[in-house]
Design an enzyme around this catalytic site. Structure first.
Site, PDB file in Angstrom:
ATOM      1  N   GLU A  10      40.443  36.311  35.825  1.00  0.00           N
ATOM      2  CA  GLU A  10      40.297  35.218  35.033  1.00  0.00           C
ATOM      3  C   GLU A  10      41.229  35.469  33.755  1.00  0.00           C
ATOM      4  O   GLU A  10      41.934  34.534  33.448  1.00  0.00           O
ATOM      5  CB  GLU A  10      38.876  35.034  34.416  1.00  0.00           C
TER       6      GLU A  10
ATOM      7  N   HIS B 106      41.295  41.404  34.137  1.00  0.00           N
ATOM      8  CA  HIS B 106      40.342  40.743  35.303  1.00  0.00           C
ATOM      9  C   HIS B 106      41.137  39.455  35.580  1.00  0.00           C
ATOM     10  O   HIS B 106      42.032  38.890  34.903  1.00  0.00           O
ATOM     11  CB  HIS B 106      39.147  40.120  34.616  1.00  0.00           C
TER      12      HIS B 106
ATOM     13  N   CYS C 289      35.492  37.639  29.816  1.00  0.00           N
ATOM     14  CA  CYS C 289      36.386  36.605  30.443  1.00  0.00           C
ATOM     15  C   CYS C 289      35.421  35.389  29.971  1.00  0.00           C
ATOM     16  O   CYS C 289      36.149  34.136  29.805  1.00  0.00           O
ATOM     17  CB  CYS C 289      36.039  36.655  32.055  1.00  0.00           C
TER      18      CYS C 289
END
Length: 150
Positions: free
Chosen positions: A55, A53, A86
């Site tokens: 992040e 992801h 995250c």
């Protein structure tokens, strides 16, 4: 010192992610000095990695750039509310402030769903600011998913 948003950089990363066929989520990590430490977009499909992801990719890059596992005092700007995974990484990295754009009613881990930062086992809770340029982030996401349905 006046507040300066870095969401424009995160939105640029989200656009790049969409161009790669990824869900358009972008992130940027900024030091307390204003220096951009890392910027990233989703890469889950490209890397065949469900943890890639925006992040997480940005946190890894910022930690590598600083040669340390904590990002104390850093700000994270992300176009979509972080998921529980995250949010856990944000806490573990000791991010100081989290700024996010669009809320994620389906998979969010901050304001909906797991609410990771409200859990008693959460070791570090960043300051959280939501709705930063949410309309732009929502527009990117809606256009991406609409094109997938057509």
């Amino acid at each position: 010192m006046a507040f300066r948003t870095y969401m424009d950089i995160a939105l640029d990363e989200a656009r790049l992610a969409a161009a790669r066929g990824e869900v358009p989520v972008g992130a940027v990590i900024v030091a307390d000095t204003g220096e951009v430490l890392a910027r990233a977009g989703n890469r889950t499909r490209e890397w065949n990695d469900p943890t890639a992801h925006a992040e997480i990719v940005a946190i890894r890059a910022a930690c590598a750039a600083l040669s340390r596992e904590r990002l104390i005092g850093a700000d994270l700007y992300v176009t979509l509310e972080p998921c529980p995974m995250c949010a856990g990484a944000i806490s573990a990295a000791r991010i100081g402030r989290l700024y996010y754009g669009a809320a994620d009613a389906k998979s969010g881990g901050v304001a909906v769903g797991a609410r990771v930062f409200q859990h008693p086992q959460c070791h570090h809770v960043p300051e959280v600011y939501d709705g930063i340029d949410a309309a732009s982030a929502e527009s990117l996401l809606k256009a991406f998913f609409s094109a997938r349905r057509d």
